[in-house]
Design an enzyme around this catalytic site. Structure first.
Site, short mmCIF file in Angstrom:
data_model
loop_
_atom_site.label_atom_id
_atom_site.label_comp_id
_atom_site.label_asym_id
_atom_site.label_seq_id
_atom_site.Cartn_x
_atom_site.Cartn_y
_atom_site.Cartn_z
N ASP A 112 -11.36 3.02 5.66
CA ASP A 112 -10.65 2.62 4.44
C ASP A 112 -11.06 1.21 4.01
OD1 ASP A 112 -8.98 3.05 2.33
OD2 ASP A 112 -7.13 2.54 3.39
N GLN B 173 3.87 -2.39 3.47
CA GLN B 173 3.51 -3.64 2.78
C GLN B 173 3.48 -4.76 3.79
OE1 GLN B 173 6.81 -3.30 -0.03
NE2 GLN B 173 7.67 -5.25 0.71
N VAL B 174 2.78 -5.85 3.44
CA VAL B 174 2.53 -6.94 4.38
C VAL B 174 3.14 -8.24 3.86
CG1 VAL B 174 0.74 -8.26 5.58
CG2 VAL B 174 0.38 -5.83 5.11
N LEU C 46 1.74 3.33 2.38
CA LEU C 46 2.63 3.56 3.51
C LEU C 46 3.39 2.33 3.96
CD1 LEU C 46 0.22 5.76 5.70
CD2 LEU C 46 1.80 6.49 3.91
N ALA D 269 0.85 -1.19 0.00
CA ALA D 269 0.00 0.00 0.00
C ALA D 269 0.88 1.24 0.00
CB ALA D 269 -0.93 -0.02 1.21
#
Length: 494
Positions: A281, A133-134, A131, A129
């Site tokens: 969101d 990342q996963v 801001l 994203a």
């Protein structure tokens, strides 16, 4: 060292120059190339090329620019469709940080090399994203499968200068196009960015949401592992599932789209009207669906941005929706005035409900024949952009994020149903939670046993009406629908 500092300055200047140059070209194009142009295809092409250029700039600059671009992608009620289409890709197309960069952030924030904490760490992110990342990983200490959210390494250092640049560009656009106002956008960024950059705050939001919906079996919120969480790293329970707008995933796993939409409207109606605590969101990447022991369940991710509502605002907003559901013009005017909109109450009502004023004041937005005509709404919006920007400046700032949330949810519904409609089922759920919130409010103000009894009686009668209407609506979706459709009231009355 000195070289590193020079590098940071050079990067900041490059990113600033790229942003200023792109927006300046767009301003010149609109100021001079559209003068006297009436051909719709030519105007559409100008919108398309300009939107793509700004979107590309946001993608290359990353960070806050992507965050702003994502917000632009939800402004169906404000911008031409070419902008909405171009910027929607930023929800899934954010740039990824390198594995080396991710490992450096983990080691710096957690105080140990990642290999000492995780026995497995997937080098490919599950998602990236604006801001952070996963990544999927496995904790070495407990062998638990987890999802690790890692902030992009440059986000913190770029965020301050990015905010200044975006504010400068917005104010410059105010001068070039004085009919537009962008103060609301700058206020929203300044207010919310610090919250989204703090993953401890996100973890707390996640746990608070879990407590609020403990009694909701069809909602799952990830557990937070605090021993591996701080301001830039968030370690949480790994939960698998398909995106909420993935119709093919639902078909393969035997998940009903109408059931998913019903759950979604129940959860967010309760957040807005009853709890006054809203996840702001809910784009498809942040809401998953899964089948657990034969039952459908939603998974809510990314808890970085929430909006808390004051009780006065929440009740006023409930009354506004009650008036919209009924198509009551006088009450719409009254509640819109309380929200600071004044003479723009009609335009504001259209923005909130995503319906034309004729639809709203006809038989109410819950009319079973009411359609969400996105193209028609966007055509109307383009003609009233200056007035819409004024409305956004007038309304309470807590309402800005609610409008964004509403638009994201409508987008999910339209993509699943594959048609421009917001179903009667959704509005019936909203009516139920509006009724619940307003009844609780009246009970708190009740000064006598007689008034309390009347309130309970009215609530019970209205609730029975809504349940009966919901039953008729359910029947209308079956083979008996043609016969029962004539018994389904054209609008919600309570």
């Amino acid at each position: 060292g000195i070289n590193a500092e020079y590098g940071k300055v050079a990067t900041a200047l490059l990113r600033t120059g790229r942003a200023v140059g792109t927006v300046s070209k767009a301003a010149v194009k609109y100021k001079y190339r559209t003068w006297g142009v009436t051909d719709e295809q030519e105007i559409s092409q100008i919108h398309k090329s300009t939107a793509e250029a700004i979107c590309d700039m946001c993608s290359v600059n990353g960070g806050l620019f992507i965050k702003v671009g994502q917000h632009i992608g939800t402004l169906d009620y404000l911008l031409p469709k070419e902008y909405v289409r171009a910027f929607k890709i930023l929800h899934d197309g954010a740039p990824e940080s390198s594995l080396e960069s991710v490992r450096k952030v983990l080691a710096s924030e957690l105080g140990a090399p990642p290999d000492e904490i995780f026995s497995e760490f997937d080098p490919s992110p599950l998602g990236s994203a604006s801001l952070a990342q996963v990544h999927r990983a496995v904790l070495r200490s407990s062998n638990r499968e987890v999802a690790v959210k890692v902030q992009h390494s440059t986000v913190q250092e770029h965020s301050k200068i990015d905010t200044i640049v975006i504010e400068f560009l917005a104010k410059a656009m105010d001068k070039v196009f004085p009919e537009f106002e962008f103060d609301w956008l700058i206020d929203t960024i300044k207010r919310n960015l610090p919250k989204e950059l703090d993953f401890v705050q996100e973890g707390q939001n996640c746990e608070h949401m879990s407590r609020l919906f403990t009694d909701t079996p069809f909602l799952k919120v990830p557990k937070i592992y605090w021993e591996h969480t701080n301001r830039r790293v968030l370690c949480m329970e790994y939960i698998d599932g398909g995106k909420v707008d993935d119709a093919e995933y639902m078909r393969v796993h035997g998940i009903s789209k109408s059931e998913v939409l019903g759950y979604l409207s129940k959860i967010f109606s309760q957040m807005i009207f009853v709890r006054g605590y809203i996840h702001c969101d809910p784009h498809p990447g942040n809401v998953l669906v899964q089948k657990v022991e034969g039952k459908t369940r939603l998974v809510l991710l990314d808890h970085g941005l929430y909006q808390s509502l004051t009780d006065d605002f929440r009740i006023t907003y409930c009354k506004l929706w009650q008036a919209l559901l009924k198509g009551d013009k006088e009450r719409i005017m009254k509640q819109a005035d309380r929200l600071g909109v004044g003479k723009y109450y009609g335009l504001f009502a259209c923005m909130v409900a995503s319906r034309t004023w004729d639809d709203i004041t006809g038989s109410g937005i819950a009319d079973k024949n009411s359609k969400l005509d996105v193209n028609r709404l966007q055509e109307e919006a383009v003609r009233q952009i200056p007035q819409i920007s004024q409305v956004l400046n007038y309304i309470p700032r807590q309402l800005i994020l609610i409008l964004k949330t509403n638009d994201l949810l409508r987008g999910i519904e339209c993509s699943l149903l594959n048609r421009n409609t917001q179903g009667v089922g959704t509005f019936l759920n909203m009516a139920r939670y509006c009724l619940s919130a307003l009844t609780t409010h009246k009970l708190h103000k009740s000064t006598s046993l007689r008034k309390t009894i009347v309130i309970y009686y009215t609530y019970t009668v209205c609730l029975l009406k809504l349940k009966f209407m919901k039953f008729l609506y359910w029947v209308s979706l079956t083979r008996l629908g043609g016969y029962c459709d004539k018994f389904l009231p054209s609008h919600v009355a309570f």
